[in-house]
Scaffold this active site. Structure first.
Site, PDB file in Angstrom:
ATOM      1  N   SER A 101       0.834  -1.206   0.000  1.00 36.85           N
ATOM      2  CA  SER A 101       0.000   0.000   0.000  1.00 36.85           C
ATOM      3  C   SER A 101       0.877   1.268   0.000  1.00 36.85           C
ATOM      4  O   SER A 101       1.601   1.491  -0.964  1.00 36.85           O
ATOM      5  CB  SER A 101      -0.966  -0.067   1.183  1.00 36.85           C
ATOM      6  N   ASP A 151     -10.484  -4.406  -4.726  1.00 38.74           N
ATOM      7  CA  ASP A 151      -9.786  -3.408  -3.904  1.00 38.74           C
ATOM      8  C   ASP A 151     -10.520  -2.065  -4.034  1.00 38.74           C
ATOM      9  O   ASP A 151     -10.566  -1.486  -5.113  1.00 38.74           O
ATOM     10  CB  ASP A 151      -8.324  -3.285  -4.404  1.00 38.74           C
ATOM     11  N   HIS A 182      -8.299  -4.651  -0.386  1.00 36.90           N
ATOM     12  CA  HIS A 182      -7.000  -3.983  -0.238  1.00 36.90           C
ATOM     13  C   HIS A 182      -6.073  -4.735   0.725  1.00 36.90           C
ATOM     14  O   HIS A 182      -4.870  -4.497   0.732  1.00 36.90           O
ATOM     15  CB  HIS A 182      -7.227  -2.544   0.251  1.00 36.90           C
TER      16      HIS A 182
HETATM   17  C1  MLT Z   1      -2.832   3.994   2.206  1.00 38.73           C
HETATM   18  O1  MLT Z   1      -3.694   4.067   3.062  1.00 38.73           O
HETATM   19  O2  MLT Z   1      -1.710   3.603   2.454  1.00 38.73           O
HETATM   20  C2  MLT Z   1      -3.212   4.447   0.853  1.00 38.73           C
HETATM   21  O3  MLT Z   1      -4.210   3.729   0.380  1.00 38.73           O
HETATM   22  C3  MLT Z   1      -2.072   4.461  -0.068  1.00 38.73           C
HETATM   23  C4  MLT Z   1      -1.290   5.695   0.170  1.00 38.73           C
HETATM   24  O4  MLT Z   1      -1.804   6.632   0.753  1.00 38.73           O
HETATM   25  O5  MLT Z   1      -0.115   5.729  -0.231  1.00 38.73           O
END
Ligand code: MLT
Length: 200
Positions: A101, A151, A182
């Site tokens: 992520s 996702d 996700h």
């Molecule tokens: C996260 O929560 O990490 C996001 O979905 C991805 C990001 O902000 O880089």
């Protein structure tokens, strides 16, 4: 940067672990050790705190990144890896990033901003970190992308856009979609495991 270094077999690549938002440098160690228990580990904690949650760069809102912070923090990370390679005496050219992520997004940003920053990368649920710039060539680099067809944060279209951009940089990309959201799935970790053992 706050980090852990675990030295193992010097003939193996070094895993660079980059956690997701709110994670720590401990989160991805079990996955790296599952994939290759003999590979050294350099695991980082993101420098940015968003209401107490560690991240690797600032965002304006979910999925909308602060580009100034992204570019700055990507350069800080790139420099940190250079210095860590000297301090811990590992081969800077044999780094394999494993990011989830937000961690996958900064790994993608390394590839989009800094030539020869990563030899390989396992990107789990990445987004397109930066659009509309001149992307450097990264010949000899290979990337595995794990994505989820359900996702809610990353659409199939965004994953495909990322694949196209990375391929245009000369990067070899293998993508696996699993039927999940996700969160990390065992299926994608096993697919990454198989990919890694084919590539090294
Ligand atoms: C996260 O929560 O990490 C996001 O979905 C991805 C990001 O902000 O880089």
């Amino acid at each position: 940067m706050k980090h852990i270094f675990i030295k193992k077999d010097q003939a193996k690549p070094v895993f660079l672990l980059l956690h997701g938002t709110g994670g720590t440098e401990r989160d991805l160690i079990p996955i790296a050790e599952h994939i290759d228990k003999d590979a050294s580990i350099l695991s980082l904690r993101g420098n940015i705190s968003e209401n107490g949650m560690a991240r690797f760069f600032k965002r304006l809102q979910e999925g909308i990144f602060d580009e100034v912070s992204l570019v700055e923090e990507t350069a800080v990370l790139h420099h940190f890896i250079d210095e860590a390679a000297k301090e811990y005496d590992f081969d800077r050219d044999e780094i394999i990033a494993l990011g989830y992520s937000n961690g996958a997004n900064i790994a993608g940003s390394l590839l989009m901003h800094h030539p020869n920053s990563l030899k390989k990368a396992i990107l789990l649920h990445p987004m397109v970190p930066r659009r509309g710039i001149h992307y450097p060539k990264q010949l000899g680099t290979s990337v595995f992308i794990g994505a989820g067809t359900n996702d809610p944060l990353v659409s199939r279209q965004e994953t495909e856009e990322l694949v196209t951009l990375l391929k245009a940089q000369g990067i070899e990309v293998d993508t696996v979609f699993t039927n999940h959201g996700h969160a990390l799935s065992n299926e994608e970790i096993e697919a990454a495991n198989i990919w890694y053992h084919k590539k090294i």
